[in-house]
Design an enzyme around this catalytic site. Structure first.
Site, mmCIF file in Angstrom:
data_model
loop_
_atom_site.group_PDB
_atom_site.id
_atom_site.type_symbol
_atom_site.label_atom_id
_atom_site.label_comp_id
_atom_site.label_asym_id
_atom_site.label_seq_id
_atom_site.Cartn_x
_atom_site.Cartn_y
_atom_site.Cartn_z
ATOM 1 N N LYS A 8 -108.515 -10.904 42.036
ATOM 2 C CA LYS A 8 -109.059 -12.278 41.907
ATOM 3 C C LYS A 8 -107.911 -13.279 41.893
ATOM 4 C CE LYS A 8 -108.013 -13.725 37.529
ATOM 5 N NZ LYS A 8 -106.725 -14.227 37.476
ATOM 6 N N ASP A 131 -111.348 -10.836 31.754
ATOM 7 C CA ASP A 131 -111.576 -10.935 33.204
ATOM 8 C C ASP A 131 -112.528 -9.857 33.733
ATOM 9 O OD1 ASP A 131 -109.933 -13.094 33.590
ATOM 10 O OD2 ASP A 131 -108.167 -11.900 34.153
HETATM 11 O O1 C5P Z 1 -108.944 -10.544 27.227
HETATM 12 P P1 C5P Z 1 -107.605 -9.985 27.545
HETATM 13 O O2 C5P Z 1 -107.397 -8.625 26.928
HETATM 14 O O3 C5P Z 1 -107.304 -9.979 28.994
HETATM 15 O O4 C5P Z 1 -106.564 -10.965 26.881
HETATM 16 C C1 C5P Z 1 -105.212 -10.626 26.676
HETATM 17 C C2 C5P Z 1 -104.596 -11.665 25.758
HETATM 18 O O5 C5P Z 1 -104.509 -12.915 26.434
HETATM 19 C C3 C5P Z 1 -105.385 -11.943 24.508
HETATM 20 O O6 C5P Z 1 -105.036 -11.074 23.458
HETATM 21 C C4 C5P Z 1 -104.983 -13.379 24.189
HETATM 22 O O7 C5P Z 1 -103.719 -13.413 23.563
HETATM 23 C C5 C5P Z 1 -104.793 -13.995 25.564
HETATM 24 N N1 C5P Z 1 -106.004 -14.697 26.039
HETATM 25 C C6 C5P Z 1 -106.324 -15.935 25.477
HETATM 26 N N2 C5P Z 1 -107.434 -16.596 25.932
HETATM 27 C C7 C5P Z 1 -108.190 -16.108 26.928
HETATM 28 C C8 C5P Z 1 -107.867 -14.866 27.529
HETATM 29 C C9 C5P Z 1 -106.755 -14.187 27.059
HETATM 30 O O8 C5P Z 1 -105.645 -16.425 24.592
HETATM 31 N N3 C5P Z 1 -109.247 -16.811 27.364
#
Ligand code: C5P
Length: 284
Positions: A8, A131
């Site tokens: 993406k 995602d």
């Molecule tokens: O959801 P994901 O595991 O991909 O997110 C990884 C990290 O990225 C989270 O622990 C957070 O620190 C940050 N994040 C965030 N806000 C989002 C997506 C991710 O702060 N909308």
């Protein structure tokens, strides 16, 4: 079973606020592209086995955890053999790991006949990462919340996209932290929704120039990623070029896939690692 796990890109990405759970509320135009990993799924009596053509796959891998969470969520006692042929650059802001996890969920949901349980599958996807729900659905979507709230929008028209791999993987939490510092924890931040509106309108009128002029990603405020490929892509005729996700890949948009292919060949010859692709209207 063989499945495509599509990368993406974000045509627009801004942050509206910092949340108390450590995440950030975002607004993003997310788009799947034809660059993909191939995920193979084979039923097994027990255990989860994962093999990939990359170095650090294993139990911590999102694809492995997706299978574990799927069996748990549907109360299924079985195993699976997963194979991943990776082509999407890792840690590149292209949701490669999330796409593989979504492909595992899609494959298992087909095998176990639970494809129609959309809400349950999206919730499961959301528990794995911000995602993953988008990667399950794909196409063109406006994402809110952590990225898991998805609203439909008109599909991006046919065009060519060149993705240039960044010179270093950017850590997503570190990138969010950097933006917190720059933007005072987003206590009083006005998202650039006018640009998002312009992109949506430009898609409606197939105006690639207007889409290119309104691409926006707040992560470009951080100086952790090398943004120099943006200039290069524009020199080579891109209507616009932007960092994808939290980096470090940069993409440029062109009038056709053929043009993107010739730009990508040229870039590879002068030392930029790049991929030509086109938008897809779903995750399949
Ligand atoms: O959801 P994901 O595991 O991909 O997110 C990884 C990290 O990225 C989270 O622990 C957070 O620190 C940050 N994040 C965030 N806000 C989002 C997506 C991710 O702060 N909308």
């Amino acid at each position: 079973m063989r499945l495509s796990a599509h990368a993406k890109i974000n045509l627009f990405l801004d942050i509206t606020s910092r949340r108390s759970d450590g995440f950030h509320n975002i607004i993003s135009f997310m788009q799947t592209v034809s660059l993909s990993d191939t995920v193979t799924i084979e039923q097994a009596e027990s255990g989860i086995e994962l093999k990939g053509n990359y170095s650090d796959y294993g139990k911590k891998d999102l694809a492995y955890r997706a299978a574990e969470a799927f069996f748990d969520c549907f109360g299924i006692s079985a195993g699976v053999k997963i194979g991943i042929e990776k082509r999407i650059p890792m840690q590149g802001g292209l949701a490669g790991g999330s796409a593989d996890a979504a492909a595992v969920i899609r494959g298992l949901s087909r095998i176990y006949n639970v494809e129609s349980e959309t809400e349950k599958l999206l919730k499961l996807a959301s528990s794995l990462g911000s995602d993953v729900p988008f990667c399950l659905v794909g196409g063109s979507r406006i994402a809110y919340g952590r990225g898991e709230i998805l609203k439909p929008t008109s599909n991006l028209f046919d065009c060519g996209i060149v993705i240039v791999e960044g010179n270093k993987g950017a850590s997503t939490p570190e990138q969010f932290g950097e933006l917190d510092r720059i933007h005072g924890n987003f206590e009083d931040h006005d998202p650039k929704t006018d640009k998002l509106e312009s992109i949506i309108n430009a898609i409606g009128s197939c105006d690639i120039e207007k889409v290119g002029n309104n691409l926006y990603n707040i992560f470009q405020d951080s100086d952790k990623c090398d943004l120099s490929p943006i200039r290069k892509l524009k020199e080579l005729g891109a209507y616009g070029a932007l960092l994808s996700g939290s980096g470090s890949s940069i993409f440029g948009i062109y009038e056709s896939f053929e043009k993107a292919e010739s730009v990508s060949i040229f870039l590879n010859n002068i030392g930029y690692k790049s991929h030509a692709c086109y938008p897809t209207s779903s995750a399949l």
